[in-house]
Write a protein that holds these residues in place. Structure first.
Motif, PDB file in Angstrom:
ATOM      1  N   VAL A 137       0.838  -1.205   0.000  1.00 42.79           N
ATOM      2  CA  VAL A 137       0.000   0.000   0.000  1.00 42.79           C
ATOM      3  C   VAL A 137       0.873   1.256   0.000  1.00 42.79           C
ATOM      4  N   ALA A 138       1.896   1.273   0.824  1.00 43.86           N
ATOM      5  CA  ALA A 138       2.767   2.448   0.921  1.00 43.86           C
ATOM      6  C   ALA A 138       3.460   2.716  -0.409  1.00 43.86           C
ATOM      7  N   ALA A 139       3.907   1.659  -1.076  1.00 42.66           N
ATOM      8  CA  ALA A 139       4.571   1.828  -2.365  1.00 42.66           C
ATOM      9  C   ALA A 139       3.607   2.386  -3.407  1.00 42.66           C
ATOM     10  N   PHE A 140       2.385   1.869  -3.437  1.00 44.10           N
ATOM     11  CA  PHE A 140       1.409   2.362  -4.405  1.00 44.10           C
ATOM     12  C   PHE A 140       0.997   3.800  -4.097  1.00 44.10           C
ATOM     13  N   ASP A 141       0.926   4.148  -2.824  1.00 42.56           N
ATOM     14  CA  ASP A 141       0.642   5.542  -2.475  1.00 42.56           C
ATOM     15  C   ASP A 141       1.751   6.458  -2.982  1.00 42.56           C
ATOM     16  N   GLU A 142       2.982   5.976  -2.885  1.00 43.66           N
ATOM     17  CA  GLU A 142       4.104   6.784  -3.383  1.00 43.66           C
ATOM     18  C   GLU A 142       4.031   6.920  -4.898  1.00 43.66           C
ATOM     19  N   GLY A 143       3.717   5.824  -5.578  1.00 48.91           N
ATOM     20  CA  GLY A 143       3.585   5.884  -7.032  1.00 48.91           C
ATOM     21  C   GLY A 143       2.434   6.762  -7.461  1.00 48.91           C
ATOM     22  N   LEU A 144       1.317   6.690  -6.721  1.00 48.04           N
ATOM     23  CA  LEU A 144       0.165   7.544  -7.025  1.00 48.04           C
ATOM     24  C   LEU A 144       0.526   9.013  -6.837  1.00 48.04           C
ATOM     25  N   LYS A 145       1.230   9.308  -5.779  1.00 43.17           N
ATOM     26  CA  LYS A 145       1.663  10.684  -5.550  1.00 43.17           C
ATOM     27  C   LYS A 145       2.526  11.182  -6.703  1.00 43.17           C
ATOM     28  N   ALA A 146       3.367  10.294  -7.229  1.00 48.46           N
ATOM     29  CA  ALA A 146       4.261  10.670  -8.330  1.00 48.46           C
ATOM     30  C   ALA A 146       3.488  10.947  -9.609  1.00 48.46           C
ATOM     31  N   ILE A 147       2.474  10.127  -9.921  1.00 46.08           N
ATOM     32  CA  ILE A 147       1.743  10.373 -11.166  1.00 46.08           C
ATOM     33  C   ILE A 147       0.794  11.558 -11.043  1.00 46.08           C
ATOM     34  N   LYS A 148       0.445  11.919  -9.814  1.00 52.59           N
ATOM     35  CA  LYS A 148      -0.291  13.164  -9.619  1.00 52.59           C
ATOM     36  C   LYS A 148       0.632  14.357  -9.834  1.00 52.59           C
ATOM     37  N   ALA A 149       1.845  14.261  -9.289  1.00 49.08           N
ATOM     38  CA  ALA A 149       2.786  15.379  -9.327  1.00 49.08           C
ATOM     39  C   ALA A 149       3.285  15.676 -10.737  1.00 49.08           C
ATOM     40  N   ASP A 150       3.490  14.635 -11.547  1.00 48.95           N
ATOM     41  CA  ASP A 150       4.053  14.893 -12.882  1.00 48.95           C
ATOM     42  C   ASP A 150       2.997  15.058 -13.968  1.00 48.95           C
ATOM     43  N   GLY A 151       1.720  15.052 -13.576  1.00 45.66           N
ATOM     44  CA  GLY A 151       0.652  15.308 -14.536  1.00 45.66           C
ATOM     45  C   GLY A 151       0.116  14.079 -15.241  1.00 45.66           C
ATOM     46  N   THR A 152       0.683  12.901 -14.979  1.00 47.68           N
ATOM     47  CA  THR A 152       0.220  11.686 -15.652  1.00 47.68           C
ATOM     48  C   THR A 152      -1.242  11.393 -15.346  1.00 47.68           C
ATOM     49  N   LEU A 153      -1.622  11.535 -14.081  1.00 52.21           N
ATOM     50  CA  LEU A 153      -3.012  11.235 -13.711  1.00 52.21           C
ATOM     51  C   LEU A 153      -3.974  12.187 -14.409  1.00 52.21           C
ATOM     52  N   ASP A 154      -3.654  13.468 -14.452  1.00 57.37           N
ATOM     53  CA  ASP A 154      -4.512  14.431 -15.152  1.00 57.37           C
ATOM     54  C   ASP A 154      -4.632  14.089 -16.633  1.00 57.37           C
ATOM     55  N   THR A 155      -3.527  13.636 -17.231  1.00 54.41           N
ATOM     56  CA  THR A 155      -3.545  13.247 -18.638  1.00 54.41           C
ATOM     57  C   THR A 155      -4.493  12.075 -18.866  1.00 54.41           C
ATOM     58  N   LEU A 156      -4.469  11.104 -17.950  1.00 52.47           N
ATOM     59  CA  LEU A 156      -5.355   9.949 -18.081  1.00 52.47           C
ATOM     60  C   LEU A 156      -6.818  10.354 -17.890  1.00 52.47           C
ATOM     61  N   ILE A 157      -7.090  11.229 -16.936  1.00 53.17           N
ATOM     62  CA  ILE A 157      -8.456  11.706 -16.731  1.00 53.17           C
ATOM     63  C   ILE A 157      -8.972  12.416 -17.986  1.00 53.17           C
ATOM     64  N   ASN A 158      -8.128  13.247 -18.579  1.00 55.28           N
ATOM     65  CA  ASN A 158      -8.517  13.953 -19.801  1.00 55.28           C
ATOM     66  C   ASN A 158      -8.710  12.981 -20.960  1.00 55.28           C
ATOM     67  N   LYS A 159      -7.929  11.907 -20.982  1.00 55.44           N
ATOM     68  CA  LYS A 159      -8.041  10.905 -22.042  1.00 55.44           C
ATOM     69  C   LYS A 159      -9.425  10.263 -22.050  1.00 55.44           C
ATOM     70  N   TYR A 160      -9.950   9.993 -20.870  1.00 55.16           N
ATOM     71  CA  TYR A 160     -11.217   9.271 -20.777  1.00 55.16           C
ATOM     72  C   TYR A 160     -12.431  10.166 -20.633  1.00 55.16           C
ATOM     73  N   TRP A 161     -12.252  11.403 -20.134  1.00 56.98           N
ATOM     74  CA  TRP A 161     -13.424  12.233 -19.858  1.00 56.98           C
ATOM     75  C   TRP A 161     -13.341  13.644 -20.427  1.00 56.98           C
ATOM     76  N   SER A 162     -12.415  13.902 -21.327  1.00 57.59           N
ATOM     77  CA  SER A 162     -12.338  15.232 -21.911  1.00 57.59           C
ATOM     78  C   SER A 162     -13.562  15.452 -22.808  1.00 57.59           C
ATOM     79  N   VAL A 163     -13.991  16.704 -22.890  1.00 57.02           N
ATOM     80  CA  VAL A 163     -15.127  17.054 -23.730  1.00 57.02           C
ATOM     81  C   VAL A 163     -14.666  17.132 -25.181  1.00 57.02           C
ATOM     82  N   LYS A 164     -15.314  16.375 -26.019  1.00 55.02           N
ATOM     83  CA  LYS A 164     -14.908  16.340 -27.436  1.00 55.02           C
ATOM     84  C   LYS A 164     -15.983  16.938 -28.327  1.00 55.02           C
TER      85      LYS A 164
END
Length: 248
Positions: free
Chosen positions: A221-248
């Motif tokens: 769990v701790a490792a995945f929390d660290e990885g999640l924090k990293a993909i939030k910080a570098d914009g990866t998570l936002d990119t994935l959210i936009n990939k699936y839910w961006s207005v087209k």
């Protein structure tokens, strides 16, 4: 002085790298009820499991040096299968609730979801108050927060819970129920899949944080929390959210 500052910065970077989570390339099995696009589903053309949850787990693994193998598992037995060791974690749009936290561990939330109601096209004029005051029946997949929301709207006696989402849809099409409470993140996909038959006129009901699920006490769990924090910080998570839910 400039050289000293650069040296300190490099030292801090090295220290940060040294303490980064590293699972050593471990292969982790991930249970998922692959019937809820765009969160997770099976691509009929390739047979591969795809979706937002899959991309999130793979992105986290890229940060913490692990590999994920996704396993299709029915929702009704997914947490029991996790506890029995059939896989290492669950990624299946799982709402983090106080009740569930008594029996399993969660990662930090990776997205906030709100429930919605799927209806027949001819009933798209129904409002939430119509369900509350006119004896309307709602359906949902059993043992989900969707089912809990349905009960809060129309009362337990007017809720029909099914083991699968597809059974709820059949009930709706057959006019056995008047609506199905769904994961709001899936609304657009369902409107596309059932175009001309079903719509989602009521949205933004109860909001829940979603998390990855682990057996109680799992050190990953701790490792995945660290990885999640990293993909939030570098914009990866936002990119994935936009990939699936961006207005087209």
């Amino acid at each position: 002085m400039k050289k000293i500052i650069v040296s300190i910065a490099l030292a801090l970077l090295a220290a940060s790298t040294a303490h980064a989570a590293d699972l050593g390339g471990k292969l982790l099995k991930v249970g998922s009820d692959t019937t809820s696009p765009p969160m997770e589903s099976v691509d009929t053309a390739t047979g591969q499991i795809v979706g937002f949850d899959i991309d999130v787990v793979n992105a986290i693994c890229a940060k913490i040096n692990c590999k994920a193998e996704f396993v299709t598992t029915g929702w009704d037995g997914i947490f029991a299968a996790l506890n029995q060791g059939n896989f290492d974690l669950v990624a299946s749009g799982v709402s983090i609730t106080d009740e569930r936290k008594k029996a399993m561990d969660f990662s930090e939330p990776y997205i906030i979801n709100s429930q919605a109601i799927l209806t027949r096209v001819e009933d798209e004029g129904l409002a939430l108050d119509d369900f509350k005051s006119k004896g309307k029946k709602l359906s949902a997949q059993a043992n989900t927060t969707d089912a809990n929301v349905a009960e809060s709207i129309v009362g337990k006696d007017n809720v029909v819970a099914y083991d699968s989402f597809s059974a709820s849809v059949i009930a709706l099409k057959n006019k056995d129920v008047d609506g199905v409470v769904i994961n709001g993140a899936n609304a657009a996909s369902y409107e596309k899949e059932f175009a001309g038959e079903l719509v989602v006129p009521i949205r933004d009901l109860q909001s829940d944080p979603l998390g990855l699920v682990f057996r109680t006490g799992d050190e990953n769990v701790a490792a995945f929390d660290e990885g999640l924090k990293a993909i939030k910080a570098d914009g990866t998570l936002d990119t994935l959210i936009n990939k699936y839910w961006s207005v087209k």
